[in-house]
Design a protein around this motif. Structure first.
Motif, PDB file in Angstrom:
ATOM      1  N   THR A  50       0.841  -1.200   0.000  1.00 60.01           N
ATOM      2  CA  THR A  50       0.000   0.000   0.000  1.00 60.01           C
ATOM      3  C   THR A  50       0.873   1.245   0.000  1.00 60.01           C
ATOM      4  N   ASN A  51       1.875   1.269   0.859  1.00 61.46           N
ATOM      5  CA  ASN A  51       2.774   2.413   0.938  1.00 61.46           C
ATOM      6  C   ASN A  51       3.507   2.628  -0.383  1.00 61.46           C
ATOM      7  N   LYS A  52       4.001   1.553  -0.965  1.00 64.45           N
ATOM      8  CA  LYS A  52       4.725   1.640  -2.244  1.00 64.45           C
ATOM      9  C   LYS A  52       3.827   2.225  -3.332  1.00 64.45           C
ATOM     10  N   TYR A  53       2.617   1.700  -3.458  1.00 66.22           N
ATOM     11  CA  TYR A  53       1.706   2.189  -4.489  1.00 66.22           C
ATOM     12  C   TYR A  53       1.291   3.637  -4.244  1.00 66.22           C
ATOM     13  N   MET A  54       1.052   3.989  -2.993  1.00 68.19           N
ATOM     14  CA  MET A  54       0.669   5.370  -2.708  1.00 68.19           C
ATOM     15  C   MET A  54       1.800   6.328  -3.072  1.00 68.19           C
ATOM     16  N   ASN A  55       3.027   5.966  -2.754  1.00 64.36           N
ATOM     17  CA  ASN A  55       4.158   6.816  -3.120  1.00 64.36           C
ATOM     18  C   ASN A  55       4.325   6.920  -4.629  1.00 64.36           C
ATOM     19  N   GLU A  56       4.104   5.824  -5.349  1.00 67.33           N
ATOM     20  CA  GLU A  56       4.172   5.868  -6.811  1.00 67.33           C
ATOM     21  C   GLU A  56       3.083   6.777  -7.377  1.00 67.33           C
ATOM     22  N   LEU A  57       1.884   6.690  -6.821  1.00 63.64           N
ATOM     23  CA  LEU A  57       0.787   7.545  -7.285  1.00 63.64           C
ATOM     24  C   LEU A  57       1.039   9.012  -6.960  1.00 63.64           C
ATOM     25  N   ILE A  58       1.696   9.280  -5.851  1.00 65.20           N
ATOM     26  CA  ILE A  58       2.060  10.663  -5.499  1.00 65.20           C
ATOM     27  C   ILE A  58       3.098  11.184  -6.491  1.00 65.20           C
ATOM     28  N   ARG A  59       4.136  10.387  -6.740  1.00 65.18           N
ATOM     29  CA  ARG A  59       5.188  10.817  -7.686  1.00 65.18           C
ATOM     30  C   ARG A  59       4.632  11.044  -9.090  1.00 65.18           C
ATOM     31  N   ALA A  60       3.616  10.285  -9.466  1.00 63.72           N
ATOM     32  CA  ALA A  60       3.017  10.407 -10.801  1.00 63.72           C
ATOM     33  C   ALA A  60       1.918  11.475 -10.848  1.00 63.72           C
ATOM     34  N   ASN A  61       1.680  12.160  -9.737  1.00 59.76           N
ATOM     35  CA  ASN A  61       0.712  13.257  -9.643  1.00 59.76           C
ATOM     36  C   ASN A  61      -0.752  12.813  -9.772  1.00 59.76           C
ATOM     37  N   PHE A  62      -1.047  11.603  -9.291  1.00 60.17           N
ATOM     38  CA  PHE A  62      -2.425  11.151  -9.238  1.00 60.17           C
ATOM     39  C   PHE A  62      -2.994  11.271  -7.827  1.00 60.17           C
ATOM     40  N   LEU A  63      -2.114  11.409  -6.858  1.00 62.85           N
ATOM     41  CA  LEU A  63      -2.473  11.481  -5.456  1.00 62.85           C
ATOM     42  C   LEU A  63      -1.551  12.489  -4.787  1.00 62.85           C
ATOM     43  N   LYS A  64      -2.038  13.169  -3.759  1.00 64.41           N
ATOM     44  CA  LYS A  64      -1.188  14.105  -3.019  1.00 64.41           C
ATOM     45  C   LYS A  64      -1.455  13.948  -1.533  1.00 64.41           C
ATOM     46  N   ARG A  65      -0.458  14.356  -0.770  1.00 59.00           N
ATOM     47  CA  ARG A  65      -0.646  14.379   0.673  1.00 59.00           C
ATOM     48  C   ARG A  65      -1.491  15.592   1.017  1.00 59.00           C
ATOM     49  N   TYR A  66      -2.467  15.377   1.860  1.00 60.81           N
ATOM     50  CA  TYR A  66      -3.307  16.479   2.317  1.00 60.81           C
ATOM     51  C   TYR A  66      -2.652  17.065   3.560  1.00 60.81           C
ATOM     52  N   LYS A  67      -2.998  18.256   3.911  1.00 55.90           N
ATOM     53  CA  LYS A  67      -2.371  19.052   4.967  1.00 55.90           C
ATOM     54  C   LYS A  67      -1.785  18.262   6.133  1.00 55.90           C
ATOM     55  N   GLU A  68      -2.553  17.424   6.769  1.00 62.60           N
ATOM     56  CA  GLU A  68      -2.091  16.710   7.953  1.00 62.60           C
ATOM     57  C   GLU A  68      -1.460  15.376   7.578  1.00 62.60           C
ATOM     58  N   LYS A  69      -0.545  14.933   8.427  1.00 70.02           N
ATOM     59  CA  LYS A  69       0.100  13.648   8.195  1.00 70.02           C
ATOM     60  C   LYS A  69      -0.952  12.541   8.174  1.00 70.02           C
ATOM     61  N   GLY A  70      -0.817  11.640   7.227  1.00 68.74           N
ATOM     62  CA  GLY A  70      -1.733  10.514   7.146  1.00 68.74           C
ATOM     63  C   GLY A  70      -3.004  10.783   6.373  1.00 68.74           C
ATOM     64  N   LYS A  71      -3.124  11.958   5.785  1.00 74.44           N
ATOM     65  CA  LYS A  71      -4.306  12.260   4.977  1.00 74.44           C
ATOM     66  C   LYS A  71      -3.871  12.455   3.533  1.00 74.44           C
ATOM     67  N   TYR A  72      -4.711  11.989   2.634  1.00 75.95           N
ATOM     68  CA  TYR A  72      -4.392  12.030   1.208  1.00 75.95           C
ATOM     69  C   TYR A  72      -5.588  12.537   0.425  1.00 75.95           C
ATOM     70  N   ALA A  73      -5.321  13.063  -0.765  1.00 72.71           N
ATOM     71  CA  ALA A  73      -6.384  13.533  -1.645  1.00 72.71           C
ATOM     72  C   ALA A  73      -6.000  13.222  -3.085  1.00 72.71           C
ATOM     73  N   LEU A  74      -6.990  12.917  -3.897  1.00 63.77           N
ATOM     74  CA  LEU A  74      -6.737  12.728  -5.312  1.00 63.77           C
ATOM     75  C   LEU A  74      -6.475  14.077  -5.966  1.00 63.77           C
ATOM     76  N   THR A  75      -5.648  14.068  -6.974  1.00 65.95           N
ATOM     77  CA  THR A  75      -5.422  15.261  -7.782  1.00 65.95           C
ATOM     78  C   THR A  75      -6.416  15.251  -8.934  1.00 65.95           C
ATOM     79  N   ASN A  76      -6.449  16.314  -9.693  1.00 70.21           N
ATOM     80  CA  ASN A  76      -7.307  16.333 -10.886  1.00 70.21           C
ATOM     81  C   ASN A  76      -6.931  15.194 -11.831  1.00 70.21           C
ATOM     82  N   GLU A  77      -5.637  14.914 -11.946  1.00 70.97           N
ATOM     83  CA  GLU A  77      -5.187  13.817 -12.812  1.00 70.97           C
ATOM     84  C   GLU A  77      -5.693  12.474 -12.290  1.00 70.97           C
TER      85      GLU A  77
END
Length: 90
Positions: A50-77
């Protein structure tokens, strides 16, 4: 400009879609507050996968970290990718 869907495998799409389906709306923002362990348990992934995939999705700009630690949000992409892949499955 088109969306690069090459990075997606079935599990990456399942993760991205699960995040989109479980985001909560707070005022004008949408984000996911589930822990990576909660996500892993629900999708039957290991926490490291899960961690590996989330980091890959963040690097590819499909997911971003939301303000607080442990929160995530989808990007427009991320939303575009879900819509495109969802239409392919119809």
């Amino acid at each position: 400009m088109g969306v690069n869907l090459e990075i997606f495998t079935n599990d990456k799409y399942r993760l991205l879609k699960w995040i989109a389906d479980n985001e909560v709306q707070y005022r004008k923002a949408k984000y996911l507050s589930s822990s990576q362990q909660d996500i892993a348990d629900t999708l039957h992934f290991s926490k490291s996968k899960t961690n590996k995939y989330m980091n890959e999705l963040i690097r590819a700009n499909f997911l971003k970290r939301y303000k607080e630690k442990g929160k995530y949000a989808l990007t427009n992409e991320g939303y575009k990718a879900i819509n495109i892949i969802g239409k392919m499955g119809e």
